[in-house]
Design a protein around this motif. Structure first.
Motif, PDB file in Angstrom:
ATOM      1  N   PHE A  62      10.342  -6.120   5.087  1.00  0.00           N
ATOM      2  CA  PHE A  62      10.260  -6.362   3.523  1.00  0.00           C
ATOM      3  C   PHE A  62      11.688  -6.920   3.066  1.00  0.00           C
ATOM      4  CE2 PHE A  62       6.960  -3.342   4.496  1.00  0.00           C
ATOM      5  CZ  PHE A  62       6.017  -3.808   3.907  1.00  0.00           C
ATOM      6  N   SER A  63      11.986  -7.698   2.028  1.00  0.00           N
ATOM      7  CA  SER A  63      13.292  -7.930   1.341  1.00  0.00           C
ATOM      8  C   SER A  63      13.108  -7.236   0.089  1.00  0.00           C
ATOM      9  CB  SER A  63      13.096  -9.378   1.358  1.00  0.00           C
ATOM     10  OG  SER A  63      12.118  -9.823   0.330  1.00  0.00           O
ATOM     11  N   GLY A  64      14.493  -6.940  -0.306  1.00  0.00           N
ATOM     12  CA  GLY A  64      14.407  -6.037  -1.567  1.00  0.00           C
ATOM     13  C   GLY A  64      14.451  -4.705  -1.364  1.00  0.00           C
ATOM     14  N   PRO A  65      14.711  -4.003  -2.635  1.00  0.00           N
ATOM     15  CA  PRO A  65      14.717  -2.545  -2.594  1.00  0.00           C
ATOM     16  C   PRO A  65      13.558  -1.784  -1.926  1.00  0.00           C
ATOM     17  CG  PRO A  65      15.092  -3.520  -4.661  1.00  0.00           C
ATOM     18  CD  PRO A  65      14.525  -4.439  -3.838  1.00  0.00           C
ATOM     19  N   ILE A  66      13.854  -0.649  -1.353  1.00  0.00           N
ATOM     20  CA  ILE A  66      12.823   0.028  -0.652  1.00  0.00           C
ATOM     21  C   ILE A  66      11.925   0.864  -1.737  1.00  0.00           C
ATOM     22  CG2 ILE A  66      14.446   2.223  -0.441  1.00  0.00           C
ATOM     23  CD1 ILE A  66      13.191   2.852   2.088  1.00  0.00           C
ATOM     24  N   SER A  67      12.534   1.223  -2.847  1.00  0.00           N
ATOM     25  CA  SER A  67      11.529   1.621  -3.829  1.00  0.00           C
ATOM     26  C   SER A  67      10.321   0.679  -4.330  1.00  0.00           C
ATOM     27  CB  SER A  67      12.610   2.141  -4.745  1.00  0.00           C
ATOM     28  OG  SER A  67      13.092   1.036  -5.481  1.00  0.00           O
ATOM     29  N   LYS A  68      10.468  -0.615  -3.844  1.00  0.00           N
ATOM     30  CA  LYS A  68       9.404  -1.389  -4.452  1.00  0.00           C
ATOM     31  C   LYS A  68       8.257  -1.592  -3.695  1.00  0.00           C
ATOM     32  CE  LYS A  68      11.977  -2.628  -7.971  1.00  0.00           C
ATOM     33  NZ  LYS A  68      11.504  -1.880  -9.402  1.00  0.00           N
ATOM     34  N   ILE A  69       8.457  -0.861  -2.517  1.00  0.00           N
ATOM     35  CA  ILE A  69       7.304  -1.088  -1.334  1.00  0.00           C
ATOM     36  C   ILE A  69       6.293  -0.198  -1.884  1.00  0.00           C
ATOM     37  CG2 ILE A  69       6.779  -0.469   0.871  1.00  0.00           C
ATOM     38  CD1 ILE A  69       9.474  -1.265   1.604  1.00  0.00           C
ATOM     39  N   THR A  70       4.952  -0.776  -1.932  1.00  0.00           N
ATOM     40  CA  THR A  70       3.681   0.274  -2.274  1.00  0.00           C
ATOM     41  C   THR A  70       2.763   0.582  -1.031  1.00  0.00           C
ATOM     42  OG1 THR A  70       2.302  -1.697  -2.901  1.00  0.00           O
ATOM     43  CG2 THR A  70       3.644  -0.683  -4.600  1.00  0.00           C
ATOM     44  N   LEU A 106      14.292   7.551  -1.498  1.00  0.00           N
ATOM     45  CA  LEU A 106      13.135   7.677  -2.018  1.00  0.00           C
ATOM     46  C   LEU A 106      12.804   8.788  -2.809  1.00  0.00           C
ATOM     47  CD1 LEU A 106      10.704   5.497   0.219  1.00  0.00           C
ATOM     48  CD2 LEU A 106      11.472   4.870  -1.818  1.00  0.00           C
ATOM     49  N   PRO A 107      12.122   8.830  -4.035  1.00  0.00           N
ATOM     50  CA  PRO A 107      11.399  10.080  -4.874  1.00  0.00           C
ATOM     51  C   PRO A 107      10.251  10.402  -4.230  1.00  0.00           C
ATOM     52  CG  PRO A 107      11.169   8.018  -6.075  1.00  0.00           C
ATOM     53  CD  PRO A 107      11.840   7.469  -4.819  1.00  0.00           C
ATOM     54  N   THR A 108       9.259   9.424  -3.621  1.00  0.00           N
ATOM     55  CA  THR A 108       8.318   9.798  -3.236  1.00  0.00           C
ATOM     56  C   THR A 108       7.668   8.951  -1.745  1.00  0.00           C
ATOM     57  OG1 THR A 108       6.876   8.387  -4.328  1.00  0.00           O
ATOM     58  CG2 THR A 108       7.045  10.603  -5.078  1.00  0.00           C
ATOM     59  N   ASN A 109       6.790   9.490  -1.009  1.00  0.00           N
ATOM     60  CA  ASN A 109       6.271   8.636   0.041  1.00  0.00           C
ATOM     61  C   ASN A 109       5.271   7.803  -0.095  1.00  0.00           C
ATOM     62  OD1 ASN A 109       5.178   7.645   2.683  1.00  0.00           O
ATOM     63  ND2 ASN A 109       5.783   9.218   3.664  1.00  0.00           N
ATOM     64  N   PRO A 110       5.447   6.501  -0.363  1.00  0.00           N
ATOM     65  CA  PRO A 110       4.039   5.622  -0.852  1.00  0.00           C
ATOM     66  C   PRO A 110       3.035   5.370   0.107  1.00  0.00           C
ATOM     67  CG  PRO A 110       6.025   4.150   0.421  1.00  0.00           C
ATOM     68  CD  PRO A 110       6.599   5.525  -0.058  1.00  0.00           C
ATOM     69  N   LEU A 111       3.114   6.232   1.388  1.00  0.00           N
ATOM     70  CA  LEU A 111       1.868   6.265   2.352  1.00  0.00           C
ATOM     71  C   LEU A 111       1.321   7.518   1.897  1.00  0.00           C
ATOM     72  CD1 LEU A 111       2.888   4.674   5.369  1.00  0.00           C
ATOM     73  CD2 LEU A 111       1.201   3.771   3.646  1.00  0.00           C
ATOM     74  N   ALA A 112       2.030   8.438   1.189  1.00  0.00           N
ATOM     75  CA  ALA A 112       1.410   9.909   0.865  1.00  0.00           C
ATOM     76  C   ALA A 112      -0.077   9.876   0.569  1.00  0.00           C
ATOM     77  CB  ALA A 112       2.146  10.836   0.081  1.00  0.00           C
TER      78      ALA A 112
END
Length: 368
Positions: free
Chosen positions: A121-129, A167-173
């Motif tokens: 992914f390009s860009g910030p890790i926080s933008k991954i959903t 990261l504040p949360t895990n997007p796969l949670a």
């Protein structure tokens, strides 16, 4: 002073008779070794303020391990979670993979590298959903098992990123693995096993020799593919804990067929199935398995199915289940709980008898 740090160079560096002298590595920036009147210590320089940190003394700490520690500290310090709000995905992955080098098995690290860098992914890790990632995984591989492996790799990575403050949360949670896999139940018939064993004997190469040893020992594919000559001692496989799935040292006696096979392999390389010019574990299972299936016209099976077949045959020939579990290095099953704590019997002699009976079975199945 800058020099190229190698094991030989470090060994030859003199102790300092006047104060301390630091030799900085030409290979890894900001990493070096400090020589004093009494010792040599690896050091690393961190940040804009050039803070020096001692890693450990030579020779208790090897050059390779010191360099790994230095790289990890340098990359982690450069990517301090408190420095910025968002961090690039690729930067965080690099820190994670560098740290994994010191704590996970090589095969596990290889899987992490495959998916975390292959599905980039390009860009910030926080933008991954989570939804975006699941879509990328399904585009990257159509294999159900591979999609599940990729999902798990990312979930473990994001959990680590949370703990480190990236990261504040895990997007796969909120998500579950893409596929619910049924347990494999494939056991080769006697005729299929005879075909595979005979094929290996008639077409000796690194792959078929590995397959033959899998048939004869029932061990895991990675344990045999990564087998080193130092792991063979007095007619037994002695696998250290860092090579086994359960992290426990495993000693299993070798039968006459296995010893005969190993005697036919030329030594000299570190790895049993390496060569003098390619001294590393065998890594061509996909194409080789496909070729074997094509040439034998057998219905598809995995190499792990040979382990299940091994256990099934031992049940047929009367091997007690606890002895079979010892041969397979299973920690759960009949010897578990309180029995696992207090029963320290190795069952080595019982395993030797079981291996001999198994060899007799193979000899009758596929006479040579």
């Amino acid at each position: 002073m800058k020099i190229r740090l190698t094991d030989l160079a470090v060994r030859k560096l003199p102790l300092s008779s006047d104060g301390q002298i630091t030799y900085w590595d030409e290979i890894t920036p900001n990493f070096g070794i400090r020589c004093s009147a009494r010792s040599k210590s690896y050091v690393v320089m961190l940040g804009d303020k050039r803070k020096r940190k001692t890693l450990g003394r030579y020779p208790a700490l090897s050059l390779a391990d010191a360099r790994k520690q230095a790289k990890l500290l340098i990359s982690t310090h450069a990517l301090d979670p408190g420095n910025t709000v968002d961090h690039e995905y690729s930067d965080v992955v690099q820190v994670y993979l560098t740290e994994c080098q010191t704590r996970v098995r090589p095969s596990t690290l290889k899987g992490y590298q495959l998916y975390l860098t292959g599905i980039s992914f390009s860009g910030p890790i926080s933008k991954i959903t989570g939804d975006k990632l699941l879509t990328r995984i399904s585009s990257y591989t159509k294999s159900q098992s591979s999609q599940n492996y990729a999902f798990t790799s990312f979930k473990v990575f994001f959990n680590w990123a949370m703990r480190r403050g990236y990261l504040p949360t895990n997007p796969l949670a909120p998500h579950k693995r893409p596929y619910r896999m049924s347990p494999r139940e494939r056991v080769l018939s006697d005729e299929e096993l005879k075909t595979v064993f005979s094929y290996c004997r008639s077409n000796p190469d690194r792959f078929t020799q590995i397959v033959e040893l899998l048939i004869l020992t029932g061990q895991r594919k990675g344990e045999i593919a990564n087998l080193q000559w130092q792991d063979i001692d007095d007619g037994s496989l002695v696998l250290p804990g860092n090579k086994t799935k359960n992290k426990r040292e495993h000693t299993v006696p070798l039968g006459s067929f296995a010893l005969e096979l190993l005697a036919q392999i030329e030594g000299g390389a570190t790895y049993v199935f390496g060569t003098e010019f390619d001294d590393k574990p065998f890594n061509g299972f996909g194409k080789s398995t496909k070729r074997m299936l094509t040439e034998t016209t057998l219905t598809h099976f995995t190499l792990h199915d040979l382990r299940r077949t091994f256990a099934t045959i031992h049940a047929r020939i009367g091997t007690p289940i606890h002895v079979t579990e010892k041969l397979l290095n299973h920690v759960s099953g009949t010897i578990s709980g309180v029995a696992a704590v207090y029963n320290r019997h190795s069952y080595y002699e019982e395993m030797k008898l079981a291996v001999a009976e198994y060899d007799n079975f193979i000899a009758k199945l596929a006479p040579v």
